[in-house]
Design a protein around this motif. Sequence first.
Motif, PDB file in Angstrom:
ATOM      1  N   VAL A  99     -29.587  76.602 -59.022  1.00 24.19           N
ATOM      2  CA  VAL A  99     -30.432  75.566 -58.850  1.00 24.19           C
ATOM      3  C   VAL A  99     -29.861  74.324 -58.321  1.00 24.19           C
ATOM      4  O   VAL A  99     -29.999  73.395 -57.431  1.00 24.19           O
ATOM      5  N   ALA A 100     -28.665  73.617 -59.105  1.00 29.08           N
ATOM      6  CA  ALA A 100     -27.915  72.537 -58.673  1.00 29.08           C
ATOM      7  C   ALA A 100     -27.397  72.648 -57.385  1.00 29.08           C
ATOM      8  O   ALA A 100     -27.245  71.667 -56.459  1.00 29.08           O
ATOM      9  N   ARG A 101     -26.988  73.791 -56.630  1.00 30.63           N
ATOM     10  CA  ARG A 101     -26.370  73.840 -55.631  1.00 30.63           C
ATOM     11  C   ARG A 101     -27.390  73.467 -54.444  1.00 30.63           C
ATOM     12  O   ARG A 101     -27.028  73.435 -53.282  1.00 30.63           O
ATOM     13  N   GLN A 102     -28.584  73.793 -54.499  1.00 30.08           N
ATOM     14  CA  GLN A 102     -29.592  73.546 -53.699  1.00 30.08           C
ATOM     15  C   GLN A 102     -29.856  72.189 -53.252  1.00 30.08           C
ATOM     16  O   GLN A 102     -30.245  71.977 -52.223  1.00 30.08           O
ATOM     17  N   TYR A 103     -29.202  71.127 -54.210  1.00 30.48           N
ATOM     18  CA  TYR A 103     -29.048  70.048 -53.825  1.00 30.48           C
ATOM     19  C   TYR A 103     -27.619  69.539 -52.983  1.00 30.48           C
ATOM     20  O   TYR A 103     -27.803  68.413 -52.642  1.00 30.48           O
ATOM     21  N   LEU A 104     -27.020  70.371 -52.603  1.00 29.61           N
ATOM     22  CA  LEU A 104     -25.888  69.965 -51.824  1.00 29.61           C
ATOM     23  C   LEU A 104     -25.855  70.655 -50.520  1.00 29.61           C
ATOM     24  O   LEU A 104     -26.912  71.627 -49.995  1.00 29.61           O
ATOM     25  N   THR A 105     -25.149  70.189 -49.616  1.00 32.92           N
ATOM     26  CA  THR A 105     -25.189  70.705 -48.157  1.00 32.92           C
ATOM     27  C   THR A 105     -24.745  72.064 -48.249  1.00 32.92           C
ATOM     28  O   THR A 105     -23.932  72.469 -49.122  1.00 32.92           O
ATOM     29  N   PRO A 106     -24.912  73.023 -47.196  1.00 36.97           N
ATOM     30  CA  PRO A 106     -24.493  74.227 -47.290  1.00 36.97           C
ATOM     31  C   PRO A 106     -22.844  74.261 -47.163  1.00 36.97           C
ATOM     32  O   PRO A 106     -22.222  75.325 -47.924  1.00 36.97           O
ATOM     33  N   GLU A 107     -22.263  73.375 -46.740  1.00 32.65           N
ATOM     34  CA  GLU A 107     -20.900  73.348 -46.800  1.00 32.65           C
ATOM     35  C   GLU A 107     -20.304  72.975 -48.169  1.00 32.65           C
ATOM     36  O   GLU A 107     -19.531  73.709 -48.767  1.00 32.65           O
ATOM     37  N   LEU A 108     -20.781  71.928 -48.726  1.00 26.67           N
ATOM     38  CA  LEU A 108     -20.292  71.568 -50.167  1.00 26.67           C
ATOM     39  C   LEU A 108     -20.778  72.635 -51.214  1.00 26.67           C
ATOM     40  O   LEU A 108     -19.941  73.079 -52.137  1.00 26.67           O
ATOM     41  N   GLU A 109     -21.793  73.201 -50.845  1.00 28.83           N
ATOM     42  CA  GLU A 109     -22.284  74.440 -51.752  1.00 28.83           C
ATOM     43  C   GLU A 109     -21.554  75.351 -51.996  1.00 28.83           C
ATOM     44  O   GLU A 109     -21.267  76.108 -53.107  1.00 28.83           O
ATOM     45  N   LYS A 110     -20.630  75.711 -50.956  1.00 30.27           N
ATOM     46  CA  LYS A 110     -19.618  76.742 -51.215  1.00 30.27           C
ATOM     47  C   LYS A 110     -18.405  76.328 -51.840  1.00 30.27           C
ATOM     48  O   LYS A 110     -17.627  77.276 -52.543  1.00 30.27           O
ATOM     49  N   THR A 111     -17.937  74.933 -51.973  1.00 29.48           N
ATOM     50  CA  THR A 111     -16.589  74.731 -52.461  1.00 29.48           C
ATOM     51  C   THR A 111     -16.967  73.895 -53.958  1.00 29.48           C
ATOM     52  O   THR A 111     -15.948  73.832 -54.660  1.00 29.48           O
ATOM     53  N   TRP A 112     -18.133  73.381 -54.188  1.00 24.63           N
ATOM     54  CA  TRP A 112     -18.413  72.702 -55.300  1.00 24.63           C
ATOM     55  C   TRP A 112     -18.127  73.726 -56.549  1.00 24.63           C
ATOM     56  O   TRP A 112     -18.300  74.835 -56.884  1.00 24.63           O
TER      57      TRP A 112
END
Length: 593
Positions: A106-119
């Motif tokens: 759910v939290a990753r949905q708030y991130l850009t696709p690029e950041l979602e992969k590295t966060w």
Amino acid sequence: MPGAERGRAVPGTSTMTRNRPGRRPGGPGVPARVLAALLALCFLLVAGCSAIPTQGPVGVIPAAEGEPDAVAPAFDPQGPASGATPERILRDFITAGTGAGDGYSVARQYLTPELEKTWKPEERIVLFRSDPRVEKREAEGVYQIQLETTGTVDGRGLRTNSAVPATETLGVRMVQVNGEWRIGEIPDGIMLAQSSAQDLLISHDLYFYSSNYRFWVPDARWFVRRTGVTARIVGAMLAGPAPYLQGSVTSAFPEGVTLARDSVPITSGRASVELSSEVLENATDLGLQQMNQQLQVNLLGLNDVTSVEMTSGRPIELGATSADLVVPELTPDVGGEQVGIAGGELVRVRNGAVVPIEGLPSVAGLQPRDPAASVSGSAYAFVNADRTTLYVTAPGSQARSVGKGSALTQPSFDPENWVWTTRAVAGRREVIAIPPGGTEANASVLAAGWLGDRTVEELRVSRDGSRALVVTERGGTSEVLLAGIIRSTEGVPQSLTTPLTLPTDGTVDTAKWAGQSTIVASSTGADEEATPVILQLDGEQETMAALDGVLGISAGSDAEDTFYAQAGSTLYRRIGNSWVDEQLQVLDPAFPG
């Protein structure tokens, strides 16, 4: 108890200043002594086998309420709302950090696709109170989050608590993705309100060997309560001890060994730990058996684990039991007897009575203060009234001077019968350790440059001999510090590591060990009211009832049954949340160590 029958109680209430959401190995309701017995039995059973059993029915162990592998309580954060402002996205992202399920999906949905992969959500956890402030900066898309923090947990599970609330500012860059605001840049980690952290985080002690392999030394860590936390605990153990313990404790696992997969399956109570191939490089039967012991002490009782198997592509053979394999002590017991001073002599304090120490020559002419006893009870140490001379004595032996100095602190025995104290030298403090049978001439003067201009009020060696509890004062501020003790291969104390600071409120003049992971502390003063406190190494605190005129405290193997305070010339014992006057005329009581 005789003292309780004839004494008077000072009522009070116990206040938990930090909720204790997790549990230590063994789980709720499983005392450390029961876990120690279970560990010893398991070690004996494993030692009798050439390999860890690998056969058995496949089953699923349900995570009981409060188990570390249980999914976090009912937090159900929602994804981003359509058309939400950047401020709303950031606030909702903070809330979404409570949803650890499915890799923080759910939290990753708030991130850009690029950041979602590295966060990396658990790289750093910021604990805060009060509502976060979200502010827009002048640059386009740049925002900042301001938090009133109470502490942090890093990627290794090490928790740092703030003595007083601090402020932290996180920079954020917002971008639009398909017409919706998303987070393009933000530091790794999540932000948890203190109230949520009480349910989402669990405490767990990692265990490492003392340098002589005789004791288990706890290393308090915090983890997010979620599926897969068992693997995180093993991974943290393989990564090594906290910085303040490095060099003072030992891991049986060679450097570079890691988990070969990101999970530790539990089948019918057996945890299967798949390790990288480095575990077998130059491995001896003794080394493998020590690794197995360390895995067991870290996992038994965790999520109903009853046995452990080590594998590296296949089950690892342990070989015949090594004659050098030692089962370390988990909870060293110092007994229920204290040494104290009555009528100018060293005496024993036990079961509500003060009795002479049989065979001990008189020391009244030396004006003894602040005595200490070895764990075996075969030796005693004390300083004179003006704290310029350190003496050692034993039944049948006259007291002998073993060290001199200015403002000597109460001596402390380590498990090898070295006697420790500190003294003032040219405006600074120096730590010295006298070997058994030795004197100042062959004492070890420990390197501890971090002491600087601090005034040392007290130094106490832990019952495992691996850590030093130090109470200092600097600039009118009290500090309770925990440093590792680094020894030579022969066991000679050499230095103290840069310490861990235990947050405390108010003044602390004295502190004592009350078990392996518990410390009791208090201010002192004949005309002052003191509020003793119980400190856990994981940052938890419990405040005791106030007591007038506290001059000293003492503690045995735990803070529940063997926690005492000297007020005036009488001794008070903790009973529940009250102090009970034992009506014993004794000064400076101290448990062995």
